[in-house]
Scaffold this motif. Structure first.
Motif, mmCIF file in Angstrom:
data_model
loop_
_atom_site.group_PDB
_atom_site.id
_atom_site.type_symbol
_atom_site.label_atom_id
_atom_site.label_comp_id
_atom_site.label_asym_id
_atom_site.label_seq_id
_atom_site.Cartn_x
_atom_site.Cartn_y
_atom_site.Cartn_z
ATOM 1 N N LYS A 1 38.120 41.179 44.599
ATOM 2 C CA LYS A 1 38.700 41.049 43.262
ATOM 3 C C LYS A 1 37.632 40.645 42.247
ATOM 4 C CE LYS A 1 43.344 39.793 44.847
ATOM 5 N NZ LYS A 1 44.430 38.773 44.767
ATOM 6 N N ARG B 1 39.827 43.071 50.244
ATOM 7 C CA ARG B 1 39.803 43.396 48.819
ATOM 8 C C ARG B 1 38.794 42.499 48.098
ATOM 9 N NH1 ARG B 1 44.777 43.994 44.424
ATOM 10 N NH2 ARG B 1 43.430 44.768 42.734
ATOM 11 N N GLY C 1 41.236 51.394 46.410
ATOM 12 C CA GLY C 1 42.510 51.401 47.103
ATOM 13 C C GLY C 1 43.457 52.394 46.460
ATOM 14 N N GLU C 2 44.514 52.755 47.172
ATOM 15 C CA GLU C 2 45.489 53.716 46.648
ATOM 16 C C GLU C 2 46.131 53.220 45.360
ATOM 17 O OE1 GLU C 2 48.350 54.669 49.610
ATOM 18 O OE2 GLU C 2 46.885 55.560 50.987
ATOM 19 N N LYS C 3 46.285 51.913 45.237
ATOM 20 C CA LYS C 3 46.899 51.342 44.042
ATOM 21 C C LYS C 3 45.863 50.666 43.156
ATOM 22 C CE LYS C 3 51.363 50.595 46.322
ATOM 23 N NZ LYS C 3 52.415 49.600 46.673
ATOM 24 N N GLY C 4 44.598 51.049 43.347
ATOM 25 C CA GLY C 4 43.534 50.461 42.547
ATOM 26 C C GLY C 4 42.849 49.316 43.278
#
Length: 210
Positions: free
Chosen positions: A30, A28, A61-64
């Motif tokens: 950020k 990820r 990502g699926e959740k942001g």
């Protein structure tokens, strides 16, 4: 410095790290972390990440959130096929040029690659490997070909190099040097056949790791 210039700086840094396997698939990215690391605003980081998203180097990502893209077996095969078409075409165009002043640059990259491997600096070796193929493309003298190469997600092969064994690095080094030797000798067929074998081996290795 303007936001667009800062965003470009972050984009170049992130892209280099992704393609040299310093940022691995699934990681990820950020905004706040990279804003702090690169000393720029989150807006500049977001702009850079959106540019990488457009190049398909990162995904949502699926959740942001932004994540480094992973490759499927189909991605690996198709990238190898495209690389073969573009790099063979570049070799042929370069071979037709009266002055082949790109060969010393390829030789220097080979030496850099060897030195990085010997020192255990795998990230540096990955970057040198990527640079070798970029020089091959640039040697064609065709700017459109280079643009296509850079935006087509082709260098993703190099994301796999960080997991290769030492004999893979030695083979890569030998294949690079064989291509250069063939070009210096004016043997286009040998340069082409070595390049094809090199790319096929890269595909096989990536699929094994996958």
């Amino acid at each position: 410095m303007k936001t667009d210039s800062l965003a470009n700086k972050v984009y170049i840094d992130l892209r280099r790290k992704i393609l040299s396997n310093q940022l691995v698939p699934g990681m990820r990215l950020k905004e706040d972390v990279w804003a702090k690391k690169t000393d720029v605003s989150r807006m500049a980081v977001r702009e850079a990440l959106n540019r990488l998203l457009g190049e398909n180097l990162v995904v949502f990502g699926e959740k942001g959130g932004y994540f480094v893209k992973s490759m499927t077996p189909d991605d690996i095969r198709e990238i190898r096929q495209l690389r073969e078409l573009l790099e063979l075409g570049a070799l042929r165009m370069a071979f037709q040029k009266e002055k082949q002043d790109f060969i010393p640059a390829l030789e220097q990259i080979c030496d850099d690659f060897t030195a990085m491997v010997e020192k255990g600096y795998i990230g540096g070796a990955c970057e040198a490997d990527m640079k070798f193929h970029e020089i091959l493309i640039a040697s064609s003298g065709n700017s459109k070909l280079m643009e296509l190469y850079q935006v087509s997600n082709i260098p993703l092969f190099h994301m796999k190099l960080g997991k290769m064994q030492m004999d893979d690095y030695e083979q890569t080094d030998a294949e690079h040097r064989q291509i250069v030797k063939a070009l210096k000798a004016g043997d286009l067929k040998l340069a082409e056949s070595t390049l094809v074998k090199h790319l096929l081996r890269g595909e096989e290795t990536a699929l094994e790791i996958e």
